[in-house]
Scaffold this motif. Structure first.
Motif, PDB file in Angstrom:
ATOM      1  N   LEU A 142     -23.588  39.506 -88.826  1.00  0.00           N
ATOM      2  CA  LEU A 142     -24.045  40.882 -88.653  1.00  0.00           C
ATOM      3  C   LEU A 142     -23.746  41.382 -87.242  1.00  0.00           C
ATOM      4  N   ALA A 143     -23.979  40.525 -86.235  1.00  0.00           N
ATOM      5  CA  ALA A 143     -23.688  40.902 -84.849  1.00  0.00           C
ATOM      6  C   ALA A 143     -22.206  41.163 -84.653  1.00  0.00           C
ATOM      7  N   ARG A 144     -21.373  40.349 -85.265  1.00  0.00           N
ATOM      8  CA  ARG A 144     -19.925  40.528 -85.167  1.00  0.00           C
ATOM      9  C   ARG A 144     -19.499  41.861 -85.772  1.00  0.00           C
ATOM     10  N   MET A 145     -20.105  42.233 -86.884  1.00  0.00           N
ATOM     11  CA  MET A 145     -19.789  43.507 -87.535  1.00  0.00           C
ATOM     12  C   MET A 145     -20.197  44.698 -86.668  1.00  0.00           C
ATOM     13  N   LEU A 146     -21.221  44.508 -85.838  1.00  0.00           N
ATOM     14  CA  LEU A 146     -21.696  45.579 -84.961  1.00  0.00           C
ATOM     15  C   LEU A 146     -20.976  45.601 -83.616  1.00  0.00           C
ATOM     16  N   ASP A 147     -19.918  44.797 -83.526  1.00  0.00           N
ATOM     17  CA  ASP A 147     -19.071  44.753 -82.320  1.00  0.00           C
ATOM     18  C   ASP A 147     -19.761  44.085 -81.133  1.00  0.00           C
ATOM     19  N   ALA A 148     -20.739  43.229 -81.393  1.00  0.00           N
ATOM     20  CA  ALA A 148     -21.310  42.413 -80.312  1.00  0.00           C
ATOM     21  C   ALA A 148     -20.323  41.306 -79.961  1.00  0.00           C
ATOM     22  N   ARG A 149     -20.396  40.812 -78.773  1.00  0.00           N
ATOM     23  CA  ARG A 149     -19.505  39.736 -78.328  1.00  0.00           C
ATOM     24  C   ARG A 149     -20.181  38.400 -78.632  1.00  0.00           C
ATOM     25  N   ILE A 150     -19.526  37.568 -79.387  1.00  0.00           N
ATOM     26  CA  ILE A 150     -20.098  36.300 -79.823  1.00  0.00           C
ATOM     27  C   ILE A 150     -19.712  35.209 -78.836  1.00  0.00           C
ATOM     28  N   VAL A 151     -20.710  34.533 -78.311  1.00  0.00           N
ATOM     29  CA  VAL A 151     -20.488  33.417 -77.379  1.00  0.00           C
ATOM     30  C   VAL A 151     -20.690  32.122 -78.153  1.00  0.00           C
ATOM     31  N   GLN A 152     -19.604  31.395 -78.366  1.00  0.00           N
ATOM     32  CA  GLN A 152     -19.685  30.158 -79.127  1.00  0.00           C
ATOM     33  C   GLN A 152     -20.250  29.041 -78.248  1.00  0.00           C
ATOM     34  N   PRO A 153     -21.333  28.398 -78.680  1.00  0.00           N
ATOM     35  CA  PRO A 153     -21.885  27.296 -77.886  1.00  0.00           C
ATOM     36  C   PRO A 153     -20.973  26.066 -77.966  1.00  0.00           C
ATOM     37  N   ASP A 154     -21.099  25.187 -76.964  1.00  0.00           N
ATOM     38  CA  ASP A 154     -20.288  23.972 -76.960  1.00  0.00           C
ATOM     39  C   ASP A 154     -20.637  23.066 -78.129  1.00  0.00           C
ATOM     40  N   HIS A 155     -21.913  23.021 -78.476  1.00  0.00           N
ATOM     41  CA  HIS A 155     -22.366  22.180 -79.572  1.00  0.00           C
ATOM     42  C   HIS A 155     -23.700  22.716 -80.062  1.00  0.00           C
ATOM     43  N   ALA A 156     -24.118  22.259 -81.229  1.00  0.00           N
ATOM     44  CA  ALA A 156     -25.392  22.710 -81.781  1.00  0.00           C
ATOM     45  C   ALA A 156     -26.537  22.260 -80.884  1.00  0.00           C
ATOM     46  N   ASN A 157     -27.332  23.227 -80.435  1.00  0.00           N
ATOM     47  CA  ASN A 157     -28.452  22.917 -79.539  1.00  0.00           C
ATOM     48  C   ASN A 157     -29.439  24.067 -79.608  1.00  0.00           C
ATOM     49  N   ASP A 158     -30.607  23.810 -80.154  1.00  0.00           N
ATOM     50  CA  ASP A 158     -31.585  24.890 -80.295  1.00  0.00           C
ATOM     51  C   ASP A 158     -32.521  24.995 -79.098  1.00  0.00           C
ATOM     52  N   ASP A 159     -32.188  24.278 -77.990  1.00  0.00           N
ATOM     53  CA  ASP A 159     -33.002  24.371 -76.789  1.00  0.00           C
ATOM     54  C   ASP A 159     -32.794  25.744 -76.151  1.00  0.00           C
ATOM     55  N   ARG A 160     -33.882  26.493 -75.979  1.00  0.00           N
ATOM     56  CA  ARG A 160     -33.778  27.872 -75.511  1.00  0.00           C
ATOM     57  C   ARG A 160     -33.167  27.960 -74.116  1.00  0.00           C
ATOM     58  N   GLU A 161     -33.573  27.070 -73.210  1.00  0.00           N
ATOM     59  CA  GLU A 161     -33.050  27.115 -71.846  1.00  0.00           C
ATOM     60  C   GLU A 161     -31.542  26.896 -71.834  1.00  0.00           C
ATOM     61  N   SER A 162     -31.070  25.971 -72.681  1.00  0.00           N
ATOM     62  CA  SER A 162     -29.636  25.699 -72.751  1.00  0.00           C
ATOM     63  C   SER A 162     -28.876  26.912 -73.278  1.00  0.00           C
ATOM     64  N   LEU A 163     -29.439  27.593 -74.289  1.00  0.00           N
ATOM     65  CA  LEU A 163     -28.778  28.769 -74.847  1.00  0.00           C
ATOM     66  C   LEU A 163     -28.764  29.930 -73.855  1.00  0.00           C
ATOM     67  N   VAL A 164     -29.854  30.096 -73.107  1.00  0.00           N
ATOM     68  CA  VAL A 164     -29.873  31.132 -72.069  1.00  0.00           C
ATOM     69  C   VAL A 164     -28.839  30.831 -71.000  1.00  0.00           C
ATOM     70  N   SER A 165     -28.697  29.542 -70.655  1.00  0.00           N
ATOM     71  CA  SER A 165     -27.681  29.143 -69.677  1.00  0.00           C
ATOM     72  C   SER A 165     -26.284  29.468 -70.184  1.00  0.00           C
ATOM     73  N   THR A 166     -26.041  29.253 -71.489  1.00  0.00           N
ATOM     74  CA  THR A 166     -24.743  29.588 -72.078  1.00  0.00           C
ATOM     75  C   THR A 166     -24.459  31.081 -71.960  1.00  0.00           C
ATOM     76  N   LEU A 167     -25.453  31.911 -72.262  1.00  0.00           N
ATOM     77  CA  LEU A 167     -25.295  33.355 -72.134  1.00  0.00           C
ATOM     78  C   LEU A 167     -25.088  33.770 -70.680  1.00  0.00           C
ATOM     79  N   THR A 168     -25.795  33.114 -69.769  1.00  0.00           N
ATOM     80  CA  THR A 168     -25.684  33.443 -68.341  1.00  0.00           C
ATOM     81  C   THR A 168     -24.281  33.159 -67.828  1.00  0.00           C
ATOM     82  N   ILE A 169     -23.732  32.001 -68.196  1.00  0.00           N
ATOM     83  CA  ILE A 169     -22.376  31.648 -67.759  1.00  0.00           C
ATOM     84  C   ILE A 169     -21.363  32.644 -68.324  1.00  0.00           C
ATOM     85  N   ALA A 170     -21.543  33.016 -69.594  1.00  0.00           N
ATOM     86  CA  ALA A 170     -20.622  33.968 -70.220  1.00  0.00           C
ATOM     87  C   ALA A 170     -20.684  35.329 -69.530  1.00  0.00           C
TER      88      ALA A 170
END
Length: 436
Positions: A61-89
């Motif tokens: 749905l986000a892709r259809m709305l033209d959001a930019r998708i940041v692919q994580p390195d691996h599956a990880n539901d840790d919130r801090e790690s995901l925020v770090s991924t978004l921050t680096i991007a």
């Protein structure tokens, strides 16, 4: 529409507005869609990542709305790690910052979120939910850091237990201090180049003032100080209503095995500092003038944030005491625990550090008490010059020939005394003019 990893960035372009970072889950597709639409209407780019093994429907749905998708390195539901991924991007994508939202949050207050980001507390901030009033932090823990990637995470996590917010100033580090501190939960302010210990302190005072903090507790990043002592400093500050509370290595309750050479050097510096501020009475004497573990109340924070006289180097600790003395701040001391078995316990050679401190004390005394520091020595030199001249004349009358040594001696003290007295009068006049 684009898709990239955190390391690839977004075409290397620059953006005027911060990015909005969202985390997609299998349960938040409706909320995520609504937030993306609202952000786009406000003119923001949206970055979306996820921590699932397979992409949840919300990502499509986000892709259809033209959001930019940041692919994580691996599956990880840790919130801090995901925020770090978004921050680096966001950082590599050329955005001036990131406003990230928890998966279960309500609508975003974009104006207030950008205001918090603009306060300078780091590259990324959590979105302020619409309709929520955030209280000012009571205790902000400030940590100046330079190349402390090995210890900063432990210090931040420990300090988080005793403060409402942990603020790290990365003073132009060449390692991953900023990233490690951010991942540990700190708000990070990064200096583009090394400004020195005093420069990092100035940034902390200014940030704490913007946040309207009641207490700013500053401690070192090398793990020498025990964050568990923070409540003791704050309690002493509230009880005594003191502008500054110093964590001392030399009062009752202190637990510190200070090396002998440091103890001797600190004794000299402490003595000179106390003399320079006129703290001759034992009750007014400061036992540890160079302690980096201190608590400041709101009045001290505001005053120090605006004082350009605070130096950029290690002698800033002494400059702060001069600031406090000039403004009549109350200063208390509390015994603390200090470790000396940590790596890089001091970033500066103790002899050069001591030399710089003594030079700073001498310069400060000269500027604040010119009639005493220059006038009295100048008068003594003039007396010696008069004595030398009398001796010279007496010797000439007795022998009939002038003495070169007595002539040089008299001239040296005459000229030295004259210039010292003249400088004392000029500096004293400038001091009075500045006060007016």
């Amino acid at each position: 529409m684009s898709e990239y990893t955190a390391e690839e960035g977004v075409y290397g372009q620059e953006h005027a507005k911060p990015a909005i970072g969202l985390i997609a889950t299998r349960e938040n597709d409706a909320e995520l869609t609504l937030t993306i639409l609202q952000a786009i209407r406000q003119g923001y780019d949206v970055l979306v990542t996820h921590g699932e093994a397979a992409e949840p429907e919300a990502v499509d749905l986000a892709r259809m709305l033209d959001a930019r998708i940041v692919q994580p390195d691996h599956a990880n539901d840790d919130r801090e790690s995901l925020v770090s991924t978004l921050t680096i991007a966001a950082r590599t994508g050329g955005y001036p910052g990131l406003i990230y939202q928890a998966a279960d949050s309500s609508a975003i207050d974009y104006a207030r979120s950008e205001a918090e980001l603009a306060e300078g507390t780091g590259f990324a901030v959590e979105a302020v939910p619409a309709g929520v009033v955030r209280q000012r932090p009571s205790i902000v823990v400030g940590i100046p850091a330079y190349n402390e990637a090995g210890s900063i995470a432990e210090v931040v996590r420990a300090a988080s237990e005793y403060g409402d917010r942990v603020l790290v100033v990365d003073d132009g580090s060449r390692d991953d201090t900023a990233l490690v501190a951010s991942e540990a939960g700190a708000n990070v302010i990064e200096h583009e180049y090394n400004r020195g210990y005093g420069g990092a302190l100035k940034t902390l005072f200014q940030a704490a003032e913007r946040q309207d903090a009641e207490h700013l507790v500053i401690l070192d990043a090398d793990n020498q100080h025990d964050p568990a002592d923070i409540p003791r400093l704050v309690a002493a500050q509230r009880e005594a209503n003191a502008e500054i509370v110093i964590g001392s290595r030399f009062v009752d309750g202190a637990m510190s095995d200070v090396p002998r050479y440091r103890r001797l050097g600190l004794f000299v510096v402490n003595t000179l500092t106390n003399m320079s501020i006129g703290a001759f009475h034992p009750k007014k004497r400061i036992s540890d003038t160079q302690s980096g573990f201190r608590a400041y109340n709101r009045r001290a924070i505001a005053g120090l944030a605006e004082d350009d006289a605070i130096g950029s180097k290690m002698n800033a600790s002494t400059d702060i005491l001069y600031h406090a003395h000039q403004r009549g701040y109350a200063i208390e001391e509390v015994g603390i625990r200090v470790r000396y078995d940590v790596e890089n316990a001091s970033s500066q050679d103790p002899f050069s550090h001591g030399y710089n401190l003594v030079n700073n004390i001498a310069a400060t005394v000269q500027n604040t008490h010119p009639l005493i520091s220059l006038g009295i020595p100048g008068l003594l030199c003039l007396l010696l010059g008069v004595s030398g001249t009398y001796w010279l004349v007496s010797n000439f009358l007795a022998t009939g020939s002038p003495s070169f040594a007595l002539t040089a001696f008299s001239a040296l003290f005459w000229f030295g005394g004259f210039f010292a007295c003249a400088a004392a009068v000029i500096l004293h006049s400038l001091k009075i003019a500045n006060r007016r």
